[in-house]
Structures are given as structure tokens and as C-alpha cells.
Design a protein around this motif. Sequence first.
Motif, PDB file in Angstrom:
ATOM      1  N   TRP A   1       0.831  -1.188   0.000  1.00 39.51           N
ATOM      2  CA  TRP A   1       0.000   0.000   0.000  1.00 39.51           C
ATOM      3  C   TRP A   1       0.876   1.253   0.000  1.00 39.51           C
ATOM      4  O   TRP A   1       0.692   2.187  -0.773  1.00 39.51           O
ATOM      5  CB  TRP A   1      -0.923  -0.009   1.228  1.00 39.51           C
ATOM      6  CG  TRP A   1      -2.077   0.911   1.110  1.00 39.51           C
ATOM      7  CD1 TRP A   1      -2.099   2.114   0.466  1.00 39.51           C
ATOM      8  CD2 TRP A   1      -3.381   0.707   1.645  1.00 39.51           C
ATOM      9  NE1 TRP A   1      -3.330   2.687   0.570  1.00 39.51           N
ATOM     10  CE2 TRP A   1      -4.137   1.849   1.290  1.00 39.51           C
ATOM     11  CE3 TRP A   1      -3.989  -0.302   2.396  1.00 39.51           C
ATOM     12  CZ2 TRP A   1      -5.470   1.985   1.672  1.00 39.51           C
ATOM     13  CZ3 TRP A   1      -5.305  -0.150   2.772  1.00 39.51           C
ATOM     14  CH2 TRP A   1      -6.039   0.965   2.393  1.00 39.51           C
TER      15      TRP A   1
ATOM     16  N   TYR B   1       3.892   1.548  -0.896  1.00 38.97           N
ATOM     17  CA  TYR B   1       4.621   1.693  -2.151  1.00 38.97           C
ATOM     18  C   TYR B   1       3.751   2.384  -3.195  1.00 38.97           C
ATOM     19  O   TYR B   1       4.240   3.145  -4.025  1.00 38.97           O
ATOM     20  CB  TYR B   1       5.065   0.310  -2.638  1.00 38.97           C
ATOM     21  CG  TYR B   1       5.822   0.351  -3.935  1.00 38.97           C
ATOM     22  CD1 TYR B   1       7.092   0.914  -3.996  1.00 38.97           C
ATOM     23  CD2 TYR B   1       5.264  -0.163  -5.095  1.00 38.97           C
ATOM     24  CE1 TYR B   1       7.782   0.963  -5.185  1.00 38.97           C
ATOM     25  CE2 TYR B   1       5.952  -0.122  -6.288  1.00 38.97           C
ATOM     26  CZ  TYR B   1       7.205   0.437  -6.332  1.00 38.97           C
ATOM     27  OH  TYR B   1       7.893   0.492  -7.508  1.00 38.97           O
ATOM     28  N   ASN B   2       2.464   2.105  -3.114  1.00 40.44           N
ATOM     29  CA  ASN B   2       1.533   2.735  -4.049  1.00 40.44           C
ATOM     30  C   ASN B   2       1.343   4.219  -3.785  1.00 40.44           C
ATOM     31  O   ASN B   2       1.158   4.996  -4.714  1.00 40.44           O
ATOM     32  CB  ASN B   2       0.165   2.043  -3.956  1.00 40.44           C
ATOM     33  CG  ASN B   2      -0.028   1.083  -5.093  1.00 40.44           C
ATOM     34  OD1 ASN B   2       0.581   1.248  -6.139  1.00 40.44           O
ATOM     35  ND2 ASN B   2      -0.841   0.076  -4.885  1.00 40.44           N
ATOM     36  N   VAL B   3       1.318   4.600  -2.508  1.00 37.63           N
ATOM     37  CA  VAL B   3       0.944   5.986  -2.200  1.00 37.63           C
ATOM     38  C   VAL B   3       2.135   6.911  -1.993  1.00 37.63           C
ATOM     39  O   VAL B   3       2.001   8.117  -2.154  1.00 37.63           O
ATOM     40  CB  VAL B   3       0.009   6.070  -0.963  1.00 37.63           C
ATOM     41  CG1 VAL B   3      -1.305   5.410  -1.265  1.00 37.63           C
ATOM     42  CG2 VAL B   3       0.655   5.481   0.261  1.00 37.63           C
TER      43      VAL B   3
ATOM     44  N   GLN C   1       3.929  12.983  -2.075  1.00 33.61           N
ATOM     45  CA  GLN C   1       2.618  12.494  -1.655  1.00 33.61           C
ATOM     46  C   GLN C   1       2.858  11.361  -0.675  1.00 33.61           C
ATOM     47  O   GLN C   1       3.756  10.539  -0.877  1.00 33.61           O
ATOM     48  CB  GLN C   1       1.861  11.982  -2.873  1.00 33.61           C
ATOM     49  CG  GLN C   1       0.564  11.274  -2.527  1.00 33.61           C
ATOM     50  CD  GLN C   1      -0.042  10.579  -3.737  1.00 33.61           C
ATOM     51  OE1 GLN C   1      -0.342  11.217  -4.725  1.00 33.61           O
ATOM     52  NE2 GLN C   1      -0.190   9.283  -3.658  1.00 33.61           N
TER      53      GLN C   1
ATOM     54  N   TRP D   1      -1.820   6.919   3.822  1.00 34.05           N
ATOM     55  CA  TRP D   1      -2.885   6.089   3.254  1.00 34.05           C
ATOM     56  C   TRP D   1      -4.211   6.383   3.919  1.00 34.05           C
ATOM     57  O   TRP D   1      -5.214   6.547   3.258  1.00 34.05           O
ATOM     58  CB  TRP D   1      -2.532   4.603   3.300  1.00 34.05           C
ATOM     59  CG  TRP D   1      -1.862   4.115   4.574  1.00 34.05           C
ATOM     60  CD1 TRP D   1      -1.286   4.873   5.543  1.00 34.05           C
ATOM     61  CD2 TRP D   1      -1.691   2.771   4.984  1.00 34.05           C
ATOM     62  NE1 TRP D   1      -0.771   4.082   6.516  1.00 34.05           N
ATOM     63  CE2 TRP D   1      -1.008   2.786   6.209  1.00 34.05           C
ATOM     64  CE3 TRP D   1      -2.059   1.548   4.428  1.00 34.05           C
ATOM     65  CZ2 TRP D   1      -0.687   1.622   6.901  1.00 34.05           C
ATOM     66  CZ3 TRP D   1      -1.740   0.393   5.117  1.00 34.05           C
ATOM     67  CH2 TRP D   1      -1.052   0.436   6.334  1.00 34.05           C
ATOM     68  N   PHE D   2      -4.228   6.533   5.226  1.00 38.53           N
ATOM     69  CA  PHE D   2      -5.475   6.910   5.883  1.00 38.53           C
ATOM     70  C   PHE D   2      -5.624   8.418   5.815  1.00 38.53           C
ATOM     71  O   PHE D   2      -6.650   8.930   5.420  1.00 38.53           O
ATOM     72  CB  PHE D   2      -5.463   6.429   7.330  1.00 38.53           C
ATOM     73  CG  PHE D   2      -6.758   6.648   8.025  1.00 38.53           C
ATOM     74  CD1 PHE D   2      -7.864   5.874   7.725  1.00 38.53           C
ATOM     75  CD2 PHE D   2      -6.881   7.639   8.979  1.00 38.53           C
ATOM     76  CE1 PHE D   2      -9.069   6.087   8.358  1.00 38.53           C
ATOM     77  CE2 PHE D   2      -8.090   7.857   9.613  1.00 38.53           C
ATOM     78  CZ  PHE D   2      -9.182   7.076   9.302  1.00 38.53           C
ATOM     79  N   LYS D   3      -4.568   9.079   6.200  1.00 31.51           N
ATOM     80  CA  LYS D   3      -4.540  10.546   6.080  1.00 31.51           C
ATOM     81  C   LYS D   3      -3.554  10.888   4.986  1.00 31.51           C
ATOM     82  O   LYS D   3      -2.361  10.742   5.147  1.00 31.51           O
ATOM     83  CB  LYS D   3      -4.096  11.147   7.408  1.00 31.51           C
ATOM     84  CG  LYS D   3      -4.084  12.647   7.395  1.00 31.51           C
ATOM     85  CD  LYS D   3      -3.865  13.197   8.785  1.00 31.51           C
ATOM     86  CE  LYS D   3      -4.197  14.669   8.785  1.00 31.51           C
ATOM     87  NZ  LYS D   3      -4.394  15.160  10.146  1.00 31.51           N
ATOM     88  N   GLN D   4      -4.090  11.325   3.864  1.00 36.34           N
ATOM     89  CA  GLN D   4      -3.222  11.615   2.728  1.00 36.34           C
ATOM     90  C   GLN D   4      -2.625  13.000   2.856  1.00 36.34           C
ATOM     91  O   GLN D   4      -3.243  13.901   3.401  1.00 36.34           O
ATOM     92  CB  GLN D   4      -4.033  11.555   1.444  1.00 36.34           C
ATOM     93  CG  GLN D   4      -4.607  10.197   1.181  1.00 36.34           C
ATOM     94  CD  GLN D   4      -5.488  10.235  -0.021  1.00 36.34           C
ATOM     95  OE1 GLN D   4      -6.335  11.118  -0.156  1.00 36.34           O
ATOM     96  NE2 GLN D   4      -5.310   9.275  -0.911  1.00 36.34           N
ATOM     97  N   GLU D   5      -1.424  13.136   2.362  1.00 33.48           N
ATOM     98  CA  GLU D   5      -0.786  14.436   2.459  1.00 33.48           C
ATOM     99  C   GLU D   5       0.055  14.714   1.220  1.00 33.48           C
ATOM    100  O   GLU D   5       0.780  13.839   0.747  1.00 33.48           O
ATOM    101  CB  GLU D   5       0.090  14.476   3.704  1.00 33.48           C
ATOM    102  CG  GLU D   5       0.694  15.837   3.921  1.00 33.48           C
ATOM    103  CD  GLU D   5       1.162  16.058   5.342  1.00 33.48           C
ATOM    104  OE1 GLU D   5       1.253  15.077   6.085  1.00 33.48           O
ATOM    105  OE2 GLU D   5       1.443  17.217   5.678  1.00 33.48           O
ATOM    106  N   TRP D   6      -0.077  15.916   0.711  1.00 41.39           N
ATOM    107  CA  TRP D   6       0.770  16.369  -0.388  1.00 41.39           C
ATOM    108  C   TRP D   6       1.548  17.579   0.092  1.00 41.39           C
ATOM    109  O   TRP D   6       0.972  18.468   0.709  1.00 41.39           O
ATOM    110  CB  TRP D   6      -0.084  16.779  -1.592  1.00 41.39           C
ATOM    111  CG  TRP D   6      -0.858  15.666  -2.196  1.00 41.39           C
ATOM    112  CD1 TRP D   6      -0.475  14.881  -3.238  1.00 41.39           C
ATOM    113  CD2 TRP D   6      -2.167  15.205  -1.822  1.00 41.39           C
ATOM    114  NE1 TRP D   6      -1.456  13.961  -3.517  1.00 41.39           N
ATOM    115  CE2 TRP D   6      -2.493  14.136  -2.668  1.00 41.39           C
ATOM    116  CE3 TRP D   6      -3.069  15.595  -0.832  1.00 41.39           C
ATOM    117  CZ2 TRP D   6      -3.704  13.460  -2.569  1.00 41.39           C
ATOM    118  CZ3 TRP D   6      -4.262  14.923  -0.730  1.00 41.39           C
ATOM    119  CH2 TRP D   6      -4.577  13.869  -1.596  1.00 41.39           C
TER     120      TRP D   6
ATOM    121  N   ARG E   1       4.980   8.841  -3.130  1.00 40.25           N
ATOM    122  CA  ARG E   1       5.507   9.245  -4.419  1.00 40.25           C
ATOM    123  C   ARG E   1       6.186  10.586  -4.290  1.00 40.25           C
ATOM    124  O   ARG E   1       5.892  11.358  -3.381  1.00 40.25           O
ATOM    125  CB  ARG E   1       4.369   9.347  -5.435  1.00 40.25           C
ATOM    126  CG  ARG E   1       3.842   8.001  -5.812  1.00 40.25           C
ATOM    127  CD  ARG E   1       2.516   8.100  -6.480  1.00 40.25           C
ATOM    128  NE  ARG E   1       2.340   6.937  -7.325  1.00 40.25           N
ATOM    129  CZ  ARG E   1       2.617   6.917  -8.613  1.00 40.25           C
ATOM    130  NH1 ARG E   1       3.047   8.005  -9.233  1.00 40.25           N
ATOM    131  NH2 ARG E   1       2.455   5.822  -9.307  1.00 40.25           N
TER     132      ARG E   1
END
Lengths: 163, 538
Positions: free
Chosen positions: A71, A73-75, A88, A91-96, A77
Motif C-alpha cells: 500500500w 509503495y503505491n501511495v 505524496q 494512506w489513511f490521512k493523505q498528504e501532499w 511518491r
Amino acid sequence: METTTLRPPQHRVSRTARWYWAARAAFGWLVLIAVQVIWLVADGDDVALRLAALIATVIVAVTHVTVMPLWRYNVHRWETTPEAVYTQSGWFKQEWRIAPVSRIQTVDSARGPFEQLFRLANVTVTTASAAGPVRISGLDRETAQRLVDELTANAQATAGDAT
Amino acid sequence: MLVVHPIQEVVRLAPALIGLLVAGSSSGGHGPLWSLAGLVVAVLFGTLRWFTTTYRITPEHVQVRKGLVHRKVLTVPRDRVRTVDVTANILHRVLGLARVEVGTGRSDRKGGGELKLDALGAPEAAGLRGELLHRESRTAAAPEDSAGETAADTAAGAFEGAGTPAVPAPRQAAVETELAALRPEWIRFGPFTLSGLITVGIVAGFISRLASEGNVNLGQIAPVKTTLGWFGSLSLPLEIAAGVLILTVFVMIASTLGYVLAFWGFRLTRHSSGTLHVNRGLITTRATTIEERRLRGLEVSEPLLLRAVRGARLIAVTTGLRVGQGAQRGGSMLLPPAPLREAQSVATRVLGGDAATVSGPLLKHGPAARRRRFSRSLGVVVAWIAVCLVLWEWSDLPAWTWVTGLALLPVTALIAADRYRNLGHALVAGHLVTRWGSLVRRRVVLEYDGIIGWNVERSFFQRRAGLVTLTATTAAGRQGYRVQDVELGEALRLASAGSPGLLDPFVSGGRPSSRREPHVPAEPHVPPSDIAHPLISG
């Protein structure tokens, strides 16, 4: 309805990072499991309950160790342009996070013991703000080194004290 | 000058000392002896600190050396000096001294790094302030007066106070314009600041420490005894009511006193050399100088009680001064609690621009943000009630736990409604304006130039609601200012407006909805280990 959105950054981290994350997580779980095994062996009563707890731990551990790295590895980036660093994560709390290269204060590269084992490194880009360090972990060493060099060169090219 | 450190240590230990005196010979134990030994050590350390601290100012650097065993040299380039803070407490003022604190752009760590010079002569401190911040006038005057420069260079170890003027006075007669000054009627806001709560706590702590050090039983003193007796005769509800009333009166008196002590003689002025000056204080005086070039914005802060009486205070968002805690907000306070209108007009004058930044209308965040405010605040209380109900049913948890929860529901709903009402943002005249909060409502005006990065956050629940939290990171103030629960498109609009071109490569338009999984790779898999030139992107 047309909305603008952030596209994911271009690059994934190193594929080896999955093994690194798995190993690091497994290490933590193994410590816990070892403690539970010792506890199971050491004392006599209520074996069933403790065995159940141990099995539950093992199930959670196996799930975590297999799912989390994939997971993540997917998110996780990252991407850099001559103007900006863009990452980026989560997974639960996404952040850019976006930091302009012209405002970069330091570029650090670090390798923990586990990271060394997998020939990985992480890069932390800090700006003058305490709220905005941009961290990219799980890069292979060559990429990390190249990234550090590029960012340092680009950051030096801009004048001012970046506050 | 010599005495200030030892005396400070003694003052810090005053409760213990007084306790000792009170105790006198009544107790035969070794406790007082130990206290006395501690006092002696403290005085010794204070003296040592004075002996081992020296400073010097060169054209490029400010340098402080201190420490006996652990020598420490702090060097700050002069052009990194952002703020100078001169404080003088009562002891300093009696002795004609002041304490100088130099704020630099350093904000990554708490404490430890800043430059502090305690117990400088007051004129010396004022001169130092002028010297450090009025660089423009200094460099302009430098060529024809290099002698004065060298005098300043060699004025090392100024703690000897040999009478050498460490710094030449600023040459240009600075023009000073007054932006605000304390009006006596502002003191009416004093009781609503709640700063007295801390004071009352400190006084209570002081008394209890005094009593325990001096082995005094407070219950034995006659007035206290009769008061306690009267108190004990009341019924429980009356007792609570009386307690709350007494506490409120005390806190209000202490808050008002605190207001007068902290802000008496308050003046906010602007110097032509590009600095803002804040002077204030009745007994402990404080003079803060902020370089306007480093002022990134302002915060209009309205704690609930203050808001109820239409008051507000103003805090500077500037590099080099962290936003401190407590009523005085460290050195960054620009205006003490004052009428909201006054705060807004001062803010406009300080920013030198559009009144719309500080008082203009803001964009609402929409129904999704409102739902989120309610579900967040009510959710916690409902979960609490549920847990308590279960425990009350199955084990013997007292019933008042969930009853309190039920009683809290309407209050929480009110707060949630208010939180939504206050939520807002705007783009005005090169400034990002964001407002949030209910118990303390803050409106932050941050200039775009001061923003050094953007973070976009989205929790699982925010994703379902189609919202994100945008954080503008900055080197000033709180380091990051958030626009809560805003739609992704709007967040990106704000960020692109704030940093033109920065986001363009990372933004894609025309997606049907921002709710779709954003982490599904948009392009086929790129083997990451052999990226040849990863730094060019569309």
C-alpha cells in the motif's frame, strides 16, 4: 462538473523499499511475539487465553507486514522540478507537500541501520518553516544522492535567505 | 550590574527564604538548613554566570560567550537580526539595567538558540537596539565615520561597564509615527482576558509553598478559620456557587491588575527606518522592536469572552518571534485587548494597505464543512455517552457520567455552529486571509511573499466529504497557517494564487470528481531505480 485536482507525483520510491518497510515492521512485531511466547512458556495457567492472544497478534502482524508495504509503495511518491519539490504520502490521512526550491534551507540525506541493510536512504528537505519539512524515504542510494546534488545546486542558484 | 544575577536567584527562591524566616527556630530539623544551602548555591551560580558571560558586536556579527565548564559561543550574523526585545523588571529598573533578547530567523527549534544579554546598562541596551536594527542608516553613515565603527567593534566585554559607549547612536533623526496608544477605557477589557486565572494559581501556589516551607498551618489562622467555618455551614449547591463567585471575582481583579501591569503606557510606533516599536509595562517595562521587512502578516485574535464584549487583540506574524503563550503572547503582541474596531484600524495601518484584509467578508466553506464541524464535535460526545452507557449498564459506573455527556450536547452543538460560522478564507490584495476557531477566534492575514510552501492534507473522512485542509507554511509566527475543510479545487486556487506557477505542473484539471482515488498511478509504471533524469516534468 470540472474540478482541478493534484495529480500524483511522477516517481515511486525504490522497489526495495517494500522489503525494507516489511522488515522494519516485522522486526517490531517479532519483538512483541517473542515477549508473548516467553510469557506463554513461563507461566502455567490460562494457557488458552494467552494462546489466543498470540494467534491474534500473529494474524495482525502478518496482515500488516504484507499489506502495509504494498500500500505504502503505491501511495508514497515524489517528484522534483527545477522550481519545486512535490511529495505524496499517507494512506489513511493523505498528504501532499510542495516546497519551492528557492525556499530550501537544507537538504539532508540519512540512512538508518535497516536502510543500510537494504541499500536505501531517505532525503529530508527543510525550509525556514518548522511546519514544512518534505521527507522522501525509501529511495535507493544513487537516486537519493542525485536528488541531493540536484536540489543543492538548484537551491544555491537562488539568492536571498529564503525566509 | 554585578548584583543582578545573584539577586535574581534570591528573588526566585524568595518563598523558600520567607518560609525559612517564618519558621525561625520553631523547628529543629535539617530542612531549613538544606534550603539555606540551596540558596547559597543559587547565589554562587548567579555570580558565576555574570563572570562568565561576555558579548561583542562586530560589523558582521553579534557574539555571546557564556558558560564556565561548558563554554558556549553564540554567533549571529548582523543581517539575520529580526527583532530586538528589551525588558526591564523591577530589579533591573532599580539598578538602571535592562535585558536584551535578539530574535533571529531561527525557528526550527524551541529555545536554547536565541541571544540573551541580561543586565546591560539601560542606555547601552537602547543603543544596542538602535544599532542592531537600524542598519540602513548605519551603512549609509559608515563611509564618512569609520572611526565610530571601530569603536563599536572593540567594545567587547561590555559587562565591565567601563563607561565606553558600546554603540554609536543612530545617526539619522528617526521620524516616529504613533499607530496606537493605550487609552484608559481599554482597561475595561482587562477582566475578560482571563490572564488572572494564572495569577490566582501562582498566588495560591506561592501561599501553599510559603506555608509548607514555614510549617504554618493555614487553618489555624483566625480569619481563615472563621471563613472556612462559615463556608462549611453552607449547603453543597450554595458552597459551589459561593466558590465559583469568589474565584470569578478574584480572577477578574487579578486579570485587570495584570492588564494594567503589562500594558500600562502601551505605545505602538513606526520608525522611518522601517521598524515597529512596542513599548509597554508598568513595573516590568518591555520594548520590542520588529523589523517591518520581516513582518509577514497579522493575527487578530478574539478569545470567546473578549469577543462577547467586542474586543480583540493583535499579534504580529513575523520571523524571529515565535508566537508565545499567555496573555502577552511573547514579544509579538502588537495591541493589547482593545475594541475590535480599534484593532482592525491599527491592523490596517500596520499592514499599510487594504482594510478588506482585516475586516472584509470571507468566503464560506460550504455545507460539507458545516456537517464536518458538527459530526466532529458531536461525534466525540456521542461516543463518550455510548461508552458510559455501556459501562453503566454492565458494570457500576455512576450515572452522572452519561448525564453530563447529555448536558454537554447542546453546548457542543452551539460551539460547532459557531466554529462553522467563523470558518472562512479570502484572497485580498496579495494576502491570504484565513479565519477559524470558536473558543479563540483567529483571523490571520498572511502576505503571499511570506509563504514558503504548501501542504494539502486529507483524512479519510475529509476525502468522503470532498474536503482538504490547506496549510501555508511560513517562517513566521506559528510556522504554518491552515485553511480548514476547504474544497480541493478552492485550495488549489488559493495555493496557485499565492505562489504563481509553482503548482501548475502538479495540477490536472477536468477530473469528474476529486473524490476518486488519487493514488492510482496516472501513467504506466516507471521503474524507479533507473530514472535517468527525473527532474524534468511536464
